[in-house]
Design a protein around this motif. Structure first.
Motif, PDB file in Angstrom:
ATOM      1  N   SER A  39       0.822  -1.211   0.000  1.00  0.00           N
ATOM      2  CA  SER A  39       0.000   0.000   0.000  1.00  0.00           C
ATOM      3  C   SER A  39       0.859   1.264   0.000  1.00  0.00           C
ATOM      4  CB  SER A  39      -0.942   0.002   1.199  1.00  0.00           C
ATOM      5  OG  SER A  39      -0.233   0.283   2.380  1.00  0.00           O
ATOM      6  N   VAL A  40       2.080   1.178   0.514  1.00  0.00           N
ATOM      7  CA  VAL A  40       2.933   2.373   0.533  1.00  0.00           C
ATOM      8  C   VAL A  40       4.013   2.307  -0.553  1.00  0.00           C
ATOM      9  CG1 VAL A  40       2.531   2.918   2.950  1.00  0.00           C
ATOM     10  CG2 VAL A  40       4.393   1.388   2.343  1.00  0.00           C
ATOM     11  N   SER A  41       3.883   1.312  -1.436  1.00  0.00           N
ATOM     12  CA  SER A  41       4.863   1.192  -2.509  1.00  0.00           C
ATOM     13  C   SER A  41       4.347   1.872  -3.768  1.00  0.00           C
ATOM     14  CB  SER A  41       5.137  -0.272  -2.828  1.00  0.00           C
ATOM     15  OG  SER A  41       5.749  -0.903  -1.745  1.00  0.00           O
ATOM     16  N   ASP A  42       5.239   2.071  -4.714  1.00  0.00           N
ATOM     17  CA  ASP A  42       4.854   2.530  -6.038  1.00  0.00           C
ATOM     18  C   ASP A  42       4.159   1.349  -6.735  1.00  0.00           C
ATOM     19  OD1 ASP A  42       4.689   3.210  -8.682  1.00  0.00           O
ATOM     20  OD2 ASP A  42       6.628   4.236  -8.709  1.00  0.00           O
ATOM     21  N   PRO A  43       2.870   1.506  -7.114  1.00  0.00           N
ATOM     22  CA  PRO A  43       2.122   0.373  -7.640  1.00  0.00           C
ATOM     23  C   PRO A  43       2.827  -0.329  -8.811  1.00  0.00           C
ATOM     24  CG  PRO A  43       0.679   2.275  -7.393  1.00  0.00           C
ATOM     25  CD  PRO A  43       2.074   2.736  -7.060  1.00  0.00           C
ATOM     26  N   ARG A  45       5.919  -0.862  -9.153  1.00  0.00           N
ATOM     27  CA  ARG A  45       7.135  -1.594  -8.790  1.00  0.00           C
ATOM     28  C   ARG A  45       6.921  -2.704  -7.760  1.00  0.00           C
ATOM     29  NH1 ARG A  45      11.521   2.540  -7.156  1.00  0.00           N
ATOM     30  NH2 ARG A  45      12.532   0.583  -6.622  1.00  0.00           N
ATOM     31  N   ILE A  46       5.651  -2.860  -7.322  1.00  0.00           N
ATOM     32  CA  ILE A  46       5.369  -3.880  -6.309  1.00  0.00           C
ATOM     33  C   ILE A  46       5.841  -5.258  -6.755  1.00  0.00           C
ATOM     34  CG2 ILE A  46       3.538  -5.100  -5.079  1.00  0.00           C
ATOM     35  CD1 ILE A  46       1.892  -2.525  -5.253  1.00  0.00           C
ATOM     36  N   TYR A  47       5.655  -5.516  -8.054  1.00  0.00           N
ATOM     37  CA  TYR A  47       5.905  -6.882  -8.528  1.00  0.00           C
ATOM     38  C   TYR A  47       7.295  -7.051  -9.128  1.00  0.00           C
ATOM     39  CZ  TYR A  47       1.012  -6.476  -7.746  1.00  0.00           C
ATOM     40  OH  TYR A  47      -0.182  -6.220  -7.164  1.00  0.00           O
ATOM     41  N   ASP A  48       8.147  -6.017  -8.934  1.00  0.00           N
ATOM     42  CA  ASP A  48       9.510  -6.118  -9.447  1.00  0.00           C
ATOM     43  C   ASP A  48      10.313  -7.156  -8.677  1.00  0.00           C
ATOM     44  OD1 ASP A  48       8.800  -4.215 -11.151  1.00  0.00           O
ATOM     45  OD2 ASP A  48      10.069  -2.608 -10.355  1.00  0.00           O
ATOM     46  N   THR A  49      10.033  -7.238  -7.382  1.00  0.00           N
ATOM     47  CA  THR A  49      10.820  -8.166  -6.582  1.00  0.00           C
ATOM     48  C   THR A  49      10.068  -9.475  -6.408  1.00  0.00           C
ATOM     49  OG1 THR A  49       9.860  -7.233  -4.604  1.00  0.00           O
ATOM     50  CG2 THR A  49      12.018  -6.415  -5.240  1.00  0.00           C
ATOM     51  N   PHE A  50      10.826 -10.440  -5.998  1.00  0.00           N
ATOM     52  CA  PHE A  50      10.304 -11.786  -5.824  1.00  0.00           C
ATOM     53  C   PHE A  50       9.278 -11.810  -4.690  1.00  0.00           C
ATOM     54  CE2 PHE A  50      11.373 -16.046  -3.824  1.00  0.00           C
ATOM     55  CZ  PHE A  50      10.449 -16.716  -4.594  1.00  0.00           C
ATOM     56  N   LEU A  51       9.707 -11.413  -3.510  1.00  0.00           N
ATOM     57  CA  LEU A  51       8.812 -11.305  -2.367  1.00  0.00           C
ATOM     58  C   LEU A  51       9.008  -9.928  -1.746  1.00  0.00           C
ATOM     59  CD1 LEU A  51       9.005 -14.633  -0.303  1.00  0.00           C
ATOM     60  CD2 LEU A  51       6.989 -13.652  -1.361  1.00  0.00           C
ATOM     61  N   LEU A  52       7.912  -9.230  -1.547  1.00  0.00           N
ATOM     62  CA  LEU A  52       8.003  -7.886  -1.006  1.00  0.00           C
ATOM     63  C   LEU A  52       8.360  -7.957   0.480  1.00  0.00           C
ATOM     64  CD1 LEU A  52       7.441  -5.155  -2.343  1.00  0.00           C
ATOM     65  CD2 LEU A  52       5.132  -5.276  -1.422  1.00  0.00           C
ATOM     66  N   VAL A  53       9.548  -7.429   0.838  1.00  0.00           N
ATOM     67  CA  VAL A  53       9.880  -7.389   2.258  1.00  0.00           C
ATOM     68  C   VAL A  53      10.151  -5.963   2.711  1.00  0.00           C
ATOM     69  CG1 VAL A  53      10.706  -9.743   2.550  1.00  0.00           C
ATOM     70  CG2 VAL A  53      12.257  -7.998   1.688  1.00  0.00           C
ATOM     71  N   TRP A  54      10.134  -5.031   1.776  1.00  0.00           N
ATOM     72  CA  TRP A  54      10.349  -3.622   2.083  1.00  0.00           C
ATOM     73  C   TRP A  54       9.614  -2.808   1.028  1.00  0.00           C
ATOM     74  CZ3 TRP A  54      11.620  -1.964   6.530  1.00  0.00           C
ATOM     75  CH2 TRP A  54      12.001  -0.630   6.712  1.00  0.00           C
ATOM     76  N   PRO A  55       9.052  -1.626   1.382  1.00  0.00           N
ATOM     77  CA  PRO A  55       8.345  -0.843   0.367  1.00  0.00           C
ATOM     78  C   PRO A  55       9.219  -0.565  -0.859  1.00  0.00           C
ATOM     79  CG  PRO A  55       8.067   0.142   2.530  1.00  0.00           C
ATOM     80  CD  PRO A  55       9.052  -0.962   2.687  1.00  0.00           C
ATOM     81  N   GLN A  56       8.640  -0.727  -2.040  1.00  0.00           N
ATOM     82  CA  GLN A  56       9.357  -0.439  -3.277  1.00  0.00           C
ATOM     83  C   GLN A  56       8.973   0.963  -3.726  1.00  0.00           C
ATOM     84  OE1 GLN A  56      11.468  -2.761  -5.180  1.00  0.00           O
ATOM     85  NE2 GLN A  56      11.480  -3.526  -3.086  1.00  0.00           N
ATOM     86  N   GLY A  57       9.908   1.899  -3.640  1.00  0.00           N
ATOM     87  CA  GLY A  57       9.622   3.265  -4.082  1.00  0.00           C
ATOM     88  C   GLY A  57       8.478   3.865  -3.285  1.00  0.00           C
ATOM     89  N   PHE A  58       8.791   4.290  -2.075  1.00  0.00           N
ATOM     90  CA  PHE A  58       7.773   4.790  -1.151  1.00  0.00           C
ATOM     91  C   PHE A  58       6.835   5.801  -1.827  1.00  0.00           C
ATOM     92  CE2 PHE A  58       6.203   7.365   2.368  1.00  0.00           C
ATOM     93  CZ  PHE A  58       5.752   6.363   3.211  1.00  0.00           C
ATOM     94  N   ASN A  59       5.536   5.591  -1.682  1.00  0.00           N
ATOM     95  CA  ASN A  59       4.576   6.345  -2.470  1.00  0.00           C
ATOM     96  C   ASN A  59       3.207   6.289  -1.779  1.00  0.00           C
ATOM     97  OD1 ASN A  59       2.460   6.762  -4.328  1.00  0.00           O
ATOM     98  ND2 ASN A  59       3.774   6.240  -6.044  1.00  0.00           N
ATOM     99  N   LEU A  60       2.633   7.473  -1.504  1.00  0.00           N
ATOM    100  CA  LEU A  60       1.344   7.496  -0.813  1.00  0.00           C
ATOM    101  C   LEU A  60       0.207   7.923  -1.743  1.00  0.00           C
ATOM    102  CD1 LEU A  60       2.367   8.944   2.680  1.00  0.00           C
ATOM    103  CD2 LEU A  60       1.805   6.583   2.106  1.00  0.00           C
ATOM    104  N   GLU A  61       0.468   7.882  -3.064  1.00  0.00           N
ATOM    105  CA  GLU A  61      -0.527   8.311  -4.052  1.00  0.00           C
ATOM    106  C   GLU A  61      -1.871   7.604  -3.852  1.00  0.00           C
ATOM    107  OE1 GLU A  61      -0.618  10.613  -6.621  1.00  0.00           O
ATOM    108  OE2 GLU A  61       1.109  11.312  -5.452  1.00  0.00           O
ATOM    109  N   SER A  62      -1.792   6.293  -3.626  1.00  0.00           N
ATOM    110  CA  SER A  62      -3.046   5.548  -3.577  1.00  0.00           C
ATOM    111  C   SER A  62      -3.871   5.922  -2.349  1.00  0.00           C
ATOM    112  CB  SER A  62      -2.778   4.050  -3.625  1.00  0.00           C
ATOM    113  OG  SER A  62      -1.705   3.715  -2.794  1.00  0.00           O
ATOM    114  N   TYR A  63      -3.186   6.303  -1.261  1.00  0.00           N
ATOM    115  CA  TYR A  63      -3.949   6.775  -0.100  1.00  0.00           C
ATOM    116  C   TYR A  63      -4.667   8.065  -0.438  1.00  0.00           C
ATOM    117  CZ  TYR A  63      -2.159   3.253   3.052  1.00  0.00           C
ATOM    118  OH  TYR A  63      -1.901   2.056   3.656  1.00  0.00           O
TER     119      TYR A  63
END
Lengths: 297, 318
Positions: A39-43, A45-63
């Motif tokens: 939810s706090v990642s750049d939408p 880039r969420i799927y760039d990594t294998f398993l999300l363990v840290w926000p990818q490109g911190f981003n609050l746009e969706s909020y």
């Protein structure tokens, strides 16, 4: 137990057990963690990594996007209203039902207990209940969400057990000698002593109201009376269905899709926020509730 | 239960008894006033619907009301039994439930046993608290999260599958995955919370039983098998009877959310069918008949399993 000397076999047992428990705990926790991180990642880039363990490109746009959405505010307002009113009614009614059943001097106790618990195992069913609510003229109003489930028999039994075990008869007797009525006794003496279980009841019922969707799905017809969960259903479930049906994919479309995915994650977090914040603080109360209930199955 | 005395009740004894009851009622009138609202609640929302069950044997017409509608006997039931997908619905209902029980009854027990073997109290309480966090997520959100995870394009599970060289699976398009998705996502939500009850029961086992077993040279596994498990057996029995009694109810609110036209063959259960025919299509009598069939089967199963548990000399509900 801790003084017992451990053999190598026991040590191995503990190590294996601990590893397994930690693994299970991570698996149970990860879905929640994933949603928060996403939810706090750049939408995009969420799927760039294998398993999300840290926000990818911190981003609050969706909020930002969900708080500009009028439906969410309507849902929030209604859910808060239904939860507050509903829980107040639940707790009040459960106390009234449970207290007399906990008193030995209450003649007919077994009859009432039987009548109440019977409803746990046999009910009229969906349609007969619907018709009752229809004849009462409470469809599409707050009352149909807060009255039909006013007492959960399970919670009633927990409460009765608490009164039975925690409120001594001697206390009552001395109050009666002083000329106290049953009503005053309950509200001035018994309830102040029962705050822990009342807290548990508020939590159990409150979570139930906050999370329920089905009653509103059946009974509420005006969109501006929908609780949050119904809007969530539209966004999370109905949209997901469309996505999975797989529509044509062009560049812009996938961009929009991604943005919408991001909104879904943040809406899950926003809707579960009250519980996510309160949860670690309240977990002791929840466990206490279960313990009291476990005394008498 | 009181033991009945063989003495013949004399008229005098009877009237004295009546007077005694009257005195009791009068002295405790306050308690009856207190319970009155709760009592009326049960009458209105739990017993009045029982009266409405009769529409299952009638052709309910809103204009005529429940009493005025004409009787049709078992027509709605035979219609339900003859619908060509009746057996599919029944198979799905029982299949999903039984699968759920097979997974859902032992799993929390095993987890609680594992928690119980952790010696560091603080760690134990932290992992247990985390384990039941999913319990507080609403069913809508839980299904939403499930969809995130199984999405063929962006889902974590397919990410793992492709990472290990497999090809992505469209879980929702193929009905054969439905039961697994339903049961295992349900376990995710319920395992921690259910294990809490067993943990509470384990805390009640007297420590000297463990000490005695240790002195007799029982290994860790033997102590679990001969002390812990028997200690929580009554709790296991009560919870199992309760869940077997709910076998026909499935997790209907969740099934409804997970249902699509594509997986209907494996996802239509009695309660979703009842919901659709009753609320969506407004066939009140037919839907009430479907619901009654469901309730009666459920009730019979509950009584049956309770009786079996009683026979086996174990704890029972009544």
């Amino acid at each position: 137990m801790d003084t017992i000397k451990q053999t190598p076999g026991e040590k191995a047992f503990e190590a294996v057990n601990l590893t397994l428990v930690l693994l299970i705990t991570i698996i149970l926790l990860y879905p929640l963690l994933f949603v928060i991180l996403a939810s706090v990642s750049d939408p995009r880039r969420i799927y760039d990594t294998f398993l999300l363990v840290w926000p990818q490109g911190f981003n609050l746009e969706s909020y930002k996007a969900i708080f500009e959405n009028g439906d969410i505010w309507i849902g929030y307002r209604n859910t808060i209203l239904y939860t507050t009113v509903g829980t107040a009614i639940n707790v009040f009614m459960t106390i009234l039902g449970a207290y007399p059943l906990s008193r030995r001097r209450f003649y007919g106790k077994n009859v009432f207990t039987f009548l109440f618990t019977f409803t746990m195992f046999f009910s009229g069913g969906l349609i007969p209940t619907y018709l009752v609510n229809q004849s009462l003229g409470i469809l599409n109003s707050i009352w149909v969400l807060v009255l039909p489930g006013a007492i959960s028999v399970f919670n009633l039994i927990i409460m009765r057990t608490y009164f039975q075990t925690q409120i001594p008869v001697e206390l009552e007797e001395s109050a009666f000698v002083d000329g106290c009525s049953d009503w005053r006794l309950l509200f001035k003496i018994v309830l102040p002593l029962s705050m822990p279980i009342i807290a548990v009841m508020i939590l159990f019922y409150g979570v139930g109201h906050w999370n329920s969707y089905f009653d509103s799905l059946i009974y509420m017809t005006d969109r501006d009376k929908f609780p949050l969960q119904l809007f969530l259903r539209e966004i999370l479930i109905k949209n997901s269905m469309q996505d999975m049906l797989g529509v044509a994919v062009d560049e812009q479309y996938s961009q929009r899709m991604m943005a919408r995915e991001g909104i879904k994650y943040s809406i899950v977090v926003a809707s579960s926020l009250p519980l996510l914040i309160l949860y670690p603080l309240l977990s002791k109360f929840f466990e206490k509730g279960i313990l009291v209930g476990a005394i008498k199955g | 239960m009181e033991i009945q005395t063989a003495r013949k009740p004399s008229a005098e004894g009877f009237s004295r008894r009546l007077a005694e009851i009257g005195k009791q009622l009068k002295r405790n009138i306050g308690l009856y006033l207190i319970i009155a609202p709760a009592f009326f609640y049960f009458v209105i929302w739990h017993f009045w619907p029982l009266y409405g069950i009769q529409i299952a044997f009638k052709d309910y017409m809103p204009a005529l009301g429940i009493t005025g509608s004409p009787w049709v006997g078992l027509e709605h039931f035979t219609r339900f039994f003859r619908t060509f997908f009746f057996w599919d619905i029944l198979r799905n209902t029982l299949g999903i439930s039984v699968y759920g029980l097979i997974v859902g009854i032992p799993a929390p027990i095993i987890l609680a046993l594992m928690f119980n073997e952790i010696r560091r109290k603080r760690l134990r309480s932290v992992v247990q608290t985390i384990s039941y966090a999913p319990h507080f997520i609403s069913v809508v959100v839980a299904v939403g999260i499930l969809f995130f995870f199984i999405s063929p394009t962006t889902g974590v599970i397919n990410g793992i599958i492709t990472r290990f060289g497999g090809s992505p699976i469209d879980f929702m398009a193929n009905p054969s995955h439905f039961w697994h998705l339903f049961v295992w996502s349900g376990l995710w939500q319920s395992i921690g919370w259910s294990s809490l009850i067993y943990t509470a029961a384990m805390a009640g086992i007297p420590p000297d039983q463990y000490e005695a077993a240790y002195i007799d040279g029982a290994s860790r596994f033997r102590r679990i098998w001969h002390v812990t498990l028997p200690g929580i057996m009554p709790t296991i029995m009560i919870l199992s009877i309760m869940s077997i009694g709910g076998v026909m109810n499935v997790g209907f609110e969740k099934v409804l959310l997970m249902q699509t036209d594509m997986n209907l063959a494996k996802s239509e259960v009695i309660s979703t069918y009842m919901y659709k025919s009753g609320i969506v299509e407004a066939q009140y009598s037919f839907s009430a008949a479907v619901g009654l069939f469901n309730n009666v089967v459920n009730f019979i199963l509950l009584i049956l399993f309770n009786a079996i548990a009683k026979r086996a000399g174990q704890t029972s509900l009544w």
